[in-house]
Design a protein around this motif. Structure first.
Motif, mmCIF file in Angstrom:
data_model
loop_
_atom_site.group_PDB
_atom_site.id
_atom_site.type_symbol
_atom_site.label_atom_id
_atom_site.label_comp_id
_atom_site.label_asym_id
_atom_site.label_seq_id
_atom_site.Cartn_x
_atom_site.Cartn_y
_atom_site.Cartn_z
ATOM 1 N N HIS A 1 0.804 -1.240 0.000
ATOM 2 C CA HIS A 1 0.000 0.000 0.000
ATOM 3 C C HIS A 1 0.833 1.285 0.000
ATOM 4 O O HIS A 1 0.341 2.333 0.395
ATOM 5 C CB HIS A 1 -0.989 0.015 1.184
ATOM 6 C CG HIS A 1 -1.709 -1.285 1.355
ATOM 7 N ND1 HIS A 1 -2.601 -1.767 0.420
ATOM 8 C CD2 HIS A 1 -1.629 -2.230 2.325
ATOM 9 C CE1 HIS A 1 -3.061 -2.947 0.820
ATOM 10 N NE2 HIS A 1 -2.482 -3.250 1.963
ATOM 11 N N GLY A 2 2.078 1.171 -0.446
ATOM 12 C CA GLY A 2 2.901 2.366 -0.625
ATOM 13 C C GLY A 2 3.096 2.636 -2.110
ATOM 14 O O GLY A 2 2.595 1.888 -2.968
ATOM 15 N N LYS A 3 3.805 3.701 -2.397
ATOM 16 C CA LYS A 3 4.220 3.989 -3.772
ATOM 17 C C LYS A 3 5.712 4.289 -3.749
ATOM 18 O O LYS A 3 6.202 4.896 -2.794
ATOM 19 C CB LYS A 3 3.481 5.223 -4.310
ATOM 20 C CG LYS A 3 2.036 4.965 -4.647
ATOM 21 C CD LYS A 3 1.411 6.209 -5.240
ATOM 22 C CE LYS A 3 -0.078 5.981 -5.533
ATOM 23 N NZ LYS A 3 -0.752 7.228 -5.900
ATOM 24 N N PRO A 4 6.437 3.875 -4.796
ATOM 25 C CA PRO A 4 7.854 4.239 -4.870
ATOM 26 C C PRO A 4 7.995 5.763 -5.049
ATOM 27 O O PRO A 4 7.451 6.326 -5.990
ATOM 28 C CB PRO A 4 8.356 3.485 -6.100
ATOM 29 C CG PRO A 4 7.312 2.441 -6.381
ATOM 30 C CD PRO A 4 6.025 3.029 -5.920
ATOM 31 N N SER A 5 8.710 6.396 -4.134
ATOM 32 C CA SER A 5 8.854 7.856 -4.180
ATOM 33 C C SER A 5 9.598 8.335 -5.421
ATOM 34 O O SER A 5 9.358 9.446 -5.902
ATOM 35 C CB SER A 5 9.632 8.345 -2.945
ATOM 36 O OG SER A 5 8.895 8.145 -1.773
ATOM 37 N N PHE A 6 10.536 7.520 -5.914
ATOM 38 C CA PHE A 6 11.423 7.991 -6.974
ATOM 39 C C PHE A 6 10.799 7.866 -8.365
ATOM 40 O O PHE A 6 11.166 8.609 -9.274
ATOM 41 C CB PHE A 6 12.748 7.211 -6.969
ATOM 42 C CG PHE A 6 13.545 7.303 -5.697
ATOM 43 C CD1 PHE A 6 13.209 8.208 -4.697
ATOM 44 C CD2 PHE A 6 14.636 6.474 -5.487
ATOM 45 C CE1 PHE A 6 13.948 8.290 -3.525
ATOM 46 C CE2 PHE A 6 15.382 6.549 -4.321
ATOM 47 C CZ PHE A 6 15.032 7.450 -3.332
ATOM 48 N N LYS A 7 9.890 6.899 -8.532
ATOM 49 C CA LYS A 7 9.377 6.628 -9.883
ATOM 50 C C LYS A 7 8.565 7.819 -10.374
ATOM 51 O O LYS A 7 7.587 8.220 -9.738
ATOM 52 C CB LYS A 7 8.530 5.364 -9.897
ATOM 53 C CG LYS A 7 8.242 4.889 -11.308
ATOM 54 C CD LYS A 7 7.842 3.441 -11.374
ATOM 55 C CE LYS A 7 7.869 2.969 -12.825
ATOM 56 N NZ LYS A 7 7.442 1.582 -12.937
ATOM 57 N N PHE B 1 12.279 10.471 -13.505
ATOM 58 C CA PHE B 1 13.080 9.265 -13.232
ATOM 59 C C PHE B 1 12.220 8.039 -13.496
ATOM 60 O O PHE B 1 11.070 7.969 -13.076
ATOM 61 C CB PHE B 1 13.596 9.268 -11.786
ATOM 62 C CG PHE B 1 14.641 8.215 -11.518
ATOM 63 C CD1 PHE B 1 15.925 8.364 -12.016
ATOM 64 C CD2 PHE B 1 14.337 7.086 -10.772
ATOM 65 C CE1 PHE B 1 16.906 7.389 -11.773
ATOM 66 C CE2 PHE B 1 15.298 6.104 -10.528
ATOM 67 C CZ PHE B 1 16.585 6.267 -11.024
ATOM 68 N N GLU B 2 12.808 7.033 -14.177
ATOM 69 C CA GLU B 2 11.986 5.940 -14.715
ATOM 70 C C GLU B 2 11.869 4.724 -13.798
ATOM 71 O O GLU B 2 11.100 3.808 -14.086
ATOM 72 C CB GLU B 2 12.570 5.490 -16.067
ATOM 73 C CG GLU B 2 13.978 4.926 -15.948
ATOM 74 C CD GLU B 2 14.709 4.803 -17.282
ATOM 75 O OE1 GLU B 2 15.321 3.744 -17.509
ATOM 76 O OE2 GLU B 2 14.666 5.750 -18.080
ATOM 77 N N ALA B 3 12.613 4.685 -12.700
ATOM 78 C CA ALA B 3 12.653 3.472 -11.881
ATOM 79 C C ALA B 3 12.217 3.746 -10.437
ATOM 80 O O ALA B 3 12.018 4.889 -10.046
ATOM 81 C CB ALA B 3 14.064 2.895 -11.902
ATOM 82 N N SER B 4 12.083 2.673 -9.674
ATOM 83 C CA SER B 4 11.701 2.783 -8.262
ATOM 84 C C SER B 4 12.912 2.904 -7.353
ATOM 85 O O SER B 4 12.825 3.445 -6.257
ATOM 86 C CB SER B 4 10.897 1.556 -7.846
ATOM 87 O OG SER B 4 9.689 1.523 -8.581
ATOM 88 N N LEU B 5 14.040 2.357 -7.792
ATOM 89 C CA LEU B 5 15.291 2.446 -7.039
ATOM 90 C C LEU B 5 16.318 3.237 -7.818
ATOM 91 O O LEU B 5 16.341 3.173 -9.051
ATOM 92 C CB LEU B 5 15.887 1.047 -6.800
ATOM 93 C CG LEU B 5 15.086 0.022 -5.999
ATOM 94 C CD1 LEU B 5 15.858 -1.302 -5.951
ATOM 95 C CD2 LEU B 5 14.807 0.522 -4.595
ATOM 96 N N CYS B 6 17.181 3.942 -7.100
ATOM 97 C CA CYS B 6 18.449 4.392 -7.676
ATOM 98 C C CYS B 6 19.455 3.303 -7.312
ATOM 99 O O CYS B 6 19.637 2.998 -6.123
ATOM 100 C CB CYS B 6 18.895 5.721 -7.081
ATOM 101 S SG CYS B 6 17.847 7.114 -7.519
ATOM 102 N N ILE B 7 20.062 2.693 -8.317
ATOM 103 C CA ILE B 7 21.031 1.619 -8.068
ATOM 104 C C ILE B 7 22.375 2.046 -8.657
ATOM 105 O O ILE B 7 22.517 2.199 -9.872
ATOM 106 C CB ILE B 7 20.566 0.280 -8.669
ATOM 107 C CG1 ILE B 7 19.194 -0.113 -8.078
ATOM 108 C CG2 ILE B 7 21.598 -0.810 -8.388
ATOM 109 C CD1 ILE B 7 18.686 -1.469 -8.497
ATOM 110 N N SER B 8 23.332 2.246 -7.761
ATOM 111 C CA SER B 8 24.613 2.846 -8.148
ATOM 112 C C SER B 8 25.733 1.855 -7.870
ATOM 113 O O SER B 8 25.972 1.487 -6.720
ATOM 114 C CB SER B 8 24.820 4.140 -7.362
ATOM 115 O OG SER B 8 23.707 4.999 -7.567
ATOM 116 N N VAL B 9 26.399 1.416 -8.938
ATOM 117 C CA VAL B 9 27.415 0.359 -8.837
ATOM 118 C C VAL B 9 28.817 0.960 -8.929
ATOM 119 O O VAL B 9 29.100 1.787 -9.798
ATOM 120 C CB VAL B 9 27.204 -0.693 -9.958
ATOM 121 C CG1 VAL B 9 28.245 -1.803 -9.861
ATOM 122 C CG2 VAL B 9 25.797 -1.281 -9.886
#
Length: 256
Positions: A52-58, A63-71
């Protein structure tokens, strides 16, 4: 304008932060050699929506994704892709949850397989600096006390603090006042008051503090291409001791 939160608002933030902590745990379960960063993103989004949440970043500024993933040498704002994790990589997972009108935000940098002693020290120092900053986030202290505690620990260990990227207030908006740098002077800045909710997030480089932005308009990388680590909690300023709203306990369970 700084918005101080009521206890009712903080309770909603606690609930959202619990969903966020569990989403991090779900991602941590999957982190291994051979998994793509896009798969990690998919799992986080599914979990947040199912709870029952929403991804804040999407959709945030496109920004196109739910996570920022930095490698590895990506500091922040890495876009999930088909890239498959390899042993020796480090991967920062930054996630935000919007729940009942309020955002929470946290980040954790994971080692993949075997990483070098220098990388282990970078991760440990960055995480330690986060908690040292949080220790100073009490009513009556100054914002500079938080920033200085983070900077001192990082630089004592011979790592460098990114200057252009900062923590932030958080609540109804993902980014609110005040900005929370990871460097600064003790005794400077605004006086901290109870009910201030901030995301503290040290971003620490193995080499130079200089960064560059890639052509995608999002990805921020170290200029020298050396690795970078990132840890973040959403916290509430309190009288005696800051309250940490977000949690790493579901990640720690997976990493034991």
């Amino acid at each position: 304008m700084i918005y101080y939160k009521t206890e009712e608002e903080i309770q909603v933030l606690r609930e959202g932060a619990e969903i966020l902590g569990k989403a991090h745990g779900e991602v941590a379960k999957l982190i291994r050699e051979g998994i793509s960063t896009k798969e990690l993103d998919k799992r986080a989004e599914e979990f947040i929506l199912d709870n029952h949440g929403k991804p804040s970043f999407k959709g945030y500024n496109g920004f196109e994704a739910s996570l920022c993933i930095s490698v590895n040498s990506v500091v922040v704002h890495g876009i999930p892709s088909k890239y498959e994790l390899k042993s020796g990589d480090i991967v920062s997972v930054d996630c935000g949850v919007f729940f009942k009108g309020y955002h929470t935000d946290s980040a954790y940098t994971h080692p993949v397989g075997e990483v070098s002693a220098g990388i282990k020290k970078l991760l440990a120092t960055t995480k330690e600096s986060l908690y040292l900053g949080i220790e100073k986030a009490t009513a009556g202290n100054r914002l500079g006390d938080v920033c200085s505690a983070i900077q001192s620990h990082i630089e004592n260990q011979k790592f460098s603090v990114v200057r252009e990227l900062v923590g932030h207030g958080i609540g109804k908006s993902l980014h609110e006042a005040p900005e929370v740098p990871n460097y600064g002077k003790r005794g400077s800045g605004i006086k901290l008051q109870e009910g201030l909710v901030i995301a503290i997030e040290p971003m620490v480089n193995l080499g130079t503090k200089s960064i560059v932005q890639e052509n995608d308009g999002w990805t921020i990388r170290t200029k020298d291409n050396f690795p970078s680590a990132h840890f973040e909690h959403t916290i509430v300023v309190r009288k005696e001791q800051a309250e940490i709203l977000t949690t790493f306990k579901y990640i720690d369970k997976e990493e034991i």
